[in-house]
Design a protein around this motif. Structure first.
Motif, PDB file in Angstrom:
ATOM      1  N   LEU A   1      70.393  71.837  27.242  1.00 28.55           N
ATOM      2  CA  LEU A   1      69.882  70.561  26.743  1.00 28.55           C
ATOM      3  C   LEU A   1      70.966  69.806  25.985  1.00 28.55           C
ATOM      4  O   LEU A   1      71.818  70.407  25.327  1.00 28.55           O
ATOM      5  N   ASP A   2      70.892  68.484  26.047  1.00 30.16           N
ATOM      6  CA  ASP A   2      71.817  67.654  25.274  1.00 30.16           C
ATOM      7  C   ASP A   2      71.341  67.555  23.830  1.00 30.16           C
ATOM      8  O   ASP A   2      72.126  67.575  22.884  1.00 30.16           O
ATOM      9  N   SER A   3      69.998  67.478  23.688  1.00 28.44           N
ATOM     10  CA  SER A   3      69.464  67.189  22.354  1.00 28.44           C
ATOM     11  C   SER A   3      67.975  67.510  22.273  1.00 28.44           C
ATOM     12  O   SER A   3      67.311  67.680  23.298  1.00 28.44           O
ATOM     13  N   VAL A   4      67.498  67.554  21.038  1.00 31.69           N
ATOM     14  CA  VAL A   4      66.067  67.732  20.780  1.00 31.69           C
ATOM     15  C   VAL A   4      65.658  66.644  19.790  1.00 31.69           C
ATOM     16  O   VAL A   4      66.382  66.353  18.835  1.00 31.69           O
ATOM     17  N   MET A   5      64.501  66.050  20.061  1.00 34.40           N
ATOM     18  CA  MET A   5      63.998  64.974  19.188  1.00 34.40           C
ATOM     19  C   MET A   5      62.763  65.470  18.459  1.00 34.40           C
ATOM     20  O   MET A   5      61.868  66.064  19.069  1.00 34.40           O
ATOM     21  N   LEU A   6      62.726  65.222  17.143  1.00 30.20           N
ATOM     22  CA  LEU A   6      61.590  65.676  16.339  1.00 30.20           C
ATOM     23  C   LEU A   6      60.885  64.484  15.703  1.00 30.20           C
ATOM     24  O   LEU A   6      61.549  63.602  15.138  1.00 30.20           O
ATOM     25  N   GLY A   7      59.561  64.486  15.783  1.00 32.32           N
ATOM     26  CA  GLY A   7      58.785  63.400  15.202  1.00 32.32           C
ATOM     27  C   GLY A   7      57.940  63.882  14.051  1.00 32.32           C
ATOM     28  O   GLY A   7      58.405  63.990  12.904  1.00 32.32           O
TER      29      GLY A   7
END
Ligand SMILES: Cc1cc2nc3c(=O)[nH]c(=O)nc-3n(C[C@H](O)[C@H](O)[C@H](O)COP(=O)(O)O)c2cc1C
Length: 310
Positions: free
Chosen positions: A212-218
């Motif tokens: 994965l390039d990145s993980v987004m957290l909300g």
């Protein structure tokens, strides 16, 4: 692995983002909540106030647009280019009725031909870099195969996948099998988004999907704004930091919003998430919910234990 703060409309304003960066940091980029340009109307100063460089100095900010017409996209790009932006994120996930009724957000996924045409026009016409934040379908995950074929045709900077359908809204479990399909088939860098609320959950996703390039957290980062630090091996959240964060937000929001009551509403929305750190503090949770004055709300927070309970 890069870590991104998800856009959360009404919550992750520039005030919130800057305060988060000052107090907690460790987030590689913040995605601003969507901006909706229209074909005929000029983008008002108020609309782009949230993304002006002077209000966002010192944070890596990504801008998001909510549109389904190339003409509105181009006008938007022209408007933000002088602000120094050369990249836009397209919102293909917003599930709200008002947005979907106009064919935008997740509703654009229902029109794969129109979406493909939109992307063709955008890539043929502008040198703006484009990333996409998508769900896996509108009514069903069966739509995802066709959507992936479309995305794979274009040189997207990044594809952020929230593996739920619009029908699921924010409920139920993200469909990790569909996400795995994307990992297997996608040519562009991928970002995972959905239900990452702890460093353990982050590690579990990263061990399943190594490239994965990145993980987004909300919502997980609203509840625990120190989660980026924790994921990077730092100390867990303590109550004093959460209170310092709250006090800094109060100090900034009162003059900005012009009243204690609007500030109280903002803080209540944030604490709907923060209170999850204290599952045993039912009485305080009730006091926070019921507070009609900002002072009363702030005083209730002092009853919280020093340590988070999760
Ligand atoms: C209150 C709220 C506002 C949101 N606003 C936006 C938005 O402006 N743009 C967007 O792409 N997603 C928006 N989202 C979706 C989140 O960015 C994210 O995709 C979703 O919450 C799932 O990730 P999470 O489980 O880490 O929260 C919003 C979600 C919530 C709950």
């Amino acid at each position: 692995m890069k870590l991104y703060f998800a856009p959360l409309e009404g919550i992750t304003t520039y005030t919130f983002r800057n305060t988060h960066a000052e107090i907690f940091g460790h987030c590689d980029a913040y995605y601003a909540p969507f901006i909706t340009p229209t074909d005929n109307e000029k983008l008002s100063l108020k609309t782009i106030r949230d993304i002006t460089p002077e209000r966002n100095a010192g944070v890596n900010l990504k801008v998001q647009v909510l549109t389904n017409t190339a003409s509105a996209f181009f006008k938007f790009a022209d408007k933000i280019r002088p602000l120094g932006y050369d990249e836009v994120n397209l919102n293909l996930g917003c599930p709200s009725n008002t947005v979907c009724k106009k064919g935008r957000g997740a509703a654009f996924l229902r029109e794969p031909e129109a979406l493909e045409k939109f992307l063709e026009e955008v890539f043929a016409t502008t040198d703006f870099k484009l990333s996409v934040k998508t769900r896996v379908g509108f009514a069903s995950g069966d739509e995802f195969k066709r959507l992936l074929e479309i995305y794979n045709r274009f040189p997207l900077e990044l594809l952020i996948i929230h593996p739920r359908t619009r029908a699921q809204m924010y409920k139920g479990m993200p469909d990790m099998d569909l996400f795995a399909t994307a990992v297997a088939q996608c040519k562009m860098p991928l970002c995972y988004n959905g239900n990452i609320n702890t460093a353990e959950q982050f590690n579990s996703v990263c061990s399943q999907f190594e490239n994965l390039d990145s993980v987004m957290l909300g919502r997980g980062a609203l509840a625990n704004p120190a989660i980026f630090r924790e994921i990077k091996g730092g100390e867990p959240l303590v109550t004093d930091e959460l209170l310092a964060f709250t006090d800094a937000l109060i100090e900034k929001y009162i003059p900005l919003l012009g009243s204690d009551i609007y500030t109280l509403h903002k803080l209540k929305e944030i604490w709907l998430y923060c209170i999850e750190n204290y599952p045993f503090e039912k009485k305080t949770a009730k006091l926070l919910k019921k507070a009609t004055r900002l002072s009363e709300f702030r005083k209730s927070l002092d009853f919280l234990p020093k340590e988070c309970q999760l």
